[in-house]
Design a protein around this motif. Structure first.
Motif, short mmCIF file in Angstrom:
data_model
loop_
_atom_site.label_atom_id
_atom_site.label_comp_id
_atom_site.label_asym_id
_atom_site.label_seq_id
_atom_site.Cartn_x
_atom_site.Cartn_y
_atom_site.Cartn_z
N TYR A 37 1.55 8.36 -10.91
CA TYR A 37 0.76 7.17 -11.26
C TYR A 37 1.45 6.36 -12.36
O TYR A 37 1.42 5.13 -12.34
CB TYR A 37 -0.64 7.60 -11.67
CG TYR A 37 -1.34 8.36 -10.57
CD1 TYR A 37 -1.92 7.68 -9.50
CD2 TYR A 37 -1.37 9.75 -10.57
CE1 TYR A 37 -2.53 8.37 -8.46
CE2 TYR A 37 -1.99 10.45 -9.54
CZ TYR A 37 -2.55 9.76 -8.49
OH TYR A 37 -3.15 10.44 -7.46
N ARG A 40 4.49 4.70 -10.59
CA ARG A 40 4.02 3.63 -9.69
C ARG A 40 3.70 2.36 -10.47
O ARG A 40 4.05 1.26 -10.04
CB ARG A 40 2.77 4.11 -8.94
CG ARG A 40 2.25 3.10 -7.92
CD ARG A 40 0.91 3.52 -7.36
NE ARG A 40 -0.12 3.60 -8.41
CZ ARG A 40 -1.36 4.00 -8.19
NH1 ARG A 40 -1.73 4.38 -6.97
NH2 ARG A 40 -2.24 4.04 -9.18
N ASP A 44 5.77 -1.51 -10.47
CA ASP A 44 5.17 -2.82 -10.28
C ASP A 44 5.35 -3.74 -11.49
O ASP A 44 4.88 -4.88 -11.47
CB ASP A 44 3.67 -2.66 -9.99
CG ASP A 44 3.42 -2.04 -8.63
OD1 ASP A 44 4.28 -2.19 -7.75
OD2 ASP A 44 2.37 -1.40 -8.45
N SER A 70 3.53 5.40 -0.61
CA SER A 70 2.54 4.52 -1.25
C SER A 70 2.84 3.05 -0.95
O SER A 70 1.93 2.26 -0.66
CB SER A 70 2.54 4.76 -2.77
OG SER A 70 1.69 3.85 -3.43
N LEU A 71 4.12 2.69 -1.01
CA LEU A 71 4.50 1.31 -0.69
C LEU A 71 4.15 0.96 0.76
O LEU A 71 3.63 -0.12 1.05
CB LEU A 71 6.00 1.11 -0.92
CG LEU A 71 6.47 1.13 -2.39
CD1 LEU A 71 8.00 1.16 -2.44
CD2 LEU A 71 5.93 -0.07 -3.16
N ASN A 73 1.83 2.36 2.58
CA ASN A 73 0.36 2.34 2.73
C ASN A 73 -0.26 1.05 2.21
O ASN A 73 -1.33 0.64 2.67
CB ASN A 73 -0.26 3.53 2.01
CG ASN A 73 0.00 4.85 2.72
OD1 ASN A 73 0.33 4.86 3.91
ND2 ASN A 73 -0.14 5.94 2.01
N ARG A 74 0.39 0.40 1.28
CA ARG A 74 -0.17 -0.85 0.76
C ARG A 74 0.42 -2.08 1.46
O ARG A 74 0.20 -3.20 1.03
CB ARG A 74 0.01 -0.94 -0.74
CG ARG A 74 1.38 -1.26 -1.23
CD ARG A 74 1.44 -1.21 -2.75
NE ARG A 74 2.56 -1.93 -3.29
CZ ARG A 74 2.98 -1.84 -4.54
NH1 ARG A 74 2.34 -1.03 -5.38
NH2 ARG A 74 4.00 -2.54 -4.96
N GLY A 75 1.17 -1.84 2.54
CA GLY A 75 1.57 -2.94 3.39
C GLY A 75 2.97 -3.46 3.23
O GLY A 75 3.34 -4.47 3.86
#
Length: 482
Positions: A37, A40, A44, A70-71, A73-75
């Motif tokens: 976390y 991540r 950003d 994660s990238l 999954n967020r599109g």
């Protein structure tokens, strides 16, 4: 390396380009430790290059896999993410300019357009980047030329990564140091608490902040007592996990293993690191002697290190021993605690040196066995090694990520660890038994003679109480606080 062959290699690694999920070999277990976390959020942030430094087998590659997942999954489009590792034998046997070659092949065969024309962020993950000559200069060129590129790099050699990056990538770089799993992550991994493990730990540290700022034990004592009482039913499990981590340490690869298997894994990884990576990076002709130095450091745990004795025992020069100690620290295998001084007139002294991870300490000391938990003589240095590790994490937090350095004190008695900054001083004494019945003259004298307002007595006897400026705290609760 031939372009077609390099493309085939990259395509085989980056399976998400063909809409396949991130392979389990890259992302490993679904559990995400607290580092995920933090990193991540840094990914950003404004800086376009993120370096993740830490020892081998600590989970840096897994973290990369989880970040990629994660990238996705967020599109983020799958073909906007590329990963490669400098540890791949085919890459290492290729040209030195593997970063440029890989990105040119990726640009031509995957993106099929110039980075300049891509209308979104492109994420580039490079594992074990220190093995690539001139990596920092190459990344500087790319981020200065293309505003949409973001790099995540990992490395296992501390200052080589830091020095290369800091000299070349000023203003472009964010950093994260990733160490073996803390006890808090260990608890979360096993689901031992019903509540939010991260927020509970954060509340305890906030209470410590408040107590240090106010100069009394009130806020911290109240928070510790509340937590201790709230999880009364969970305490046996928390204590058992503490014992498990005291034996095996925090490397993710041994979290599910029994002690005997953990010993084999840690011993193999340690030898590979020292005889393989360390010897190669620093051109060591006799890597077995580095292992012997490390073993003698383990033998000296909790005592002041005598470098000359180590040199005489092995039959090498003092300068060589000191150089090997530097190498071991570079690879995150040991940590040094100098003497704490209260003024420029205080005389220096020999440092104490600890094996960084308690599981590695037990591997070297021959104490990675459940029998150790019942042996008071052996448990003393085991507990102190684990407290040293967690105290450095706590110092990193208290200093606002400026320093993980801690010290010891030996004037009118000893204090095992001293955490200090511009506006706080926190002494910590470690007792394997009941600290309320132990000799704490050194800790009390330190509080009387310095700017410290109170101290912590970490014990392995489930004692939680405040006594005249000393907070007696069970080891598992101290570890959770950190």
């Amino acid at each position: 390396m031939d372009e077609t062959r390099l493309f085939e290699l990259l395509n085989r690694i980056n399976v998400w380009w063909d809409d396949d999920p991130v392979p389990q070999t890259l992302r490993k277990a679904p559990y995400r430790r607290s580092d995920f976390y933090v990193v991540r959020d840094k990914l950003d942030a404004q800086r376009r290059i993120l370096t993740i430094r830490g020892p081998r087998q600590v989970g840096k590659t897994t973290l990369c896999g989880q970040l990629i997942e994660s990238l996705l999954n967020r599109g983020v489009p799958a073909k906007r993410i590329v990963y490669f590792t400098a540890e791949n034998n085919q890459i290492l046997s290729g040209p030195d300019d593997i970063i440029t070659d890989s990105l040119e092949v990726y640009e031509q065969y995957v993106l099929r357009e110039s980075f300049r024309n891509v209308d979104s962020e492109v994420y580039v993950f490079i594992d074990e980047v220190q093995k690539i000559d001139g990596w920092a200069s190459k990344l500087k060129y790319y981020v200065d030329t293309y505003s949409n590129l973001r790099f995540v790099t990992t490395g296992s050699v501390s200052t080589l990564i830091k020095s290369d990056a800091s000299e070349t990538l000023v203003g472009r770089l964010a950093e994260h140091i990733m160490m073996p799993m803390k006890y808090r992550d260990y608890v979360a991994y096993h689901g031992a608490l019903d509540g939010d493990t991260a927020s509970e730990s954060t509340e305890l540290r906030s209470a410590l902040d408040e107590s240090l700022e106010q100069g009394d034990t009130g806020a911290l004592t109240v928070a510790l007592t509340r937590f201790y009482g709230s999880y009364n039913d969970a305490r046996p499990r928390l204590d058992a996990l503490k014992d498990e981590r005291l034996l095996k340490g925090g490397y993710p690869g041994v979290i599910e293993e029994k002690p005997v298997d953990a010993y084999t894994t840690l011993d193999t990884d340690l030898r590979y690191t020292v005889i393989g990576d360390l010897a190669t990076v620093f051109n060591v002709q006799s890597p077995e002697n580095v292992l012997r130095v490390l073993s003698l450091v383990a033998d000296s745990t909790a005592a002041k290190l005598n470098v000359q004795n180590i040199a005489d025992t092995i039959g090498i020069s003092r300068d060589t021993v000191e150089r090997y100690l530097d190498y071991l620290e570079e690879f995150f295998l040991i940590t040094e605690c100098p003497k704490h001084t209260t003024s420029e007139y205080d005389s220096g002294g020999r440092p104490k040196v600890y094996v960084q991870d308690v599981g590695l300490y037990n591997t070297l000391a021959g104490t990675l066995s459940s029998k150790t938990l019942r042996d008071g003589n052996k448990m003393g240095p085991v507990l102190e090694t684990a407290v040293c590790d967690h105290a450095r994490r706590l110092q990193f937090y208290l200093s606002n990520a400026q320093s993980g350095d801690i010290a010891y004190w030996d004037r009118r008695g000893e204090v095992d660890f001293v955490l200090s900054g511009t506006d706080y001083v926190l002494p910590i004494e470690v007792k394997n038994g009941d600290s309320t019945k132990a000799d704490l003259r050194g800790l009390r004298n330190f509080v009387e003679e310095t700017d410290a307002e109170f101290g912590l007595a970490v014990n392995n006897a489930e004692e939680l109480k405040e006594d005249d400026g000393i907070i007696h705290i069970p080891a598992w609760l101290f570890f959770f606080l950190c």
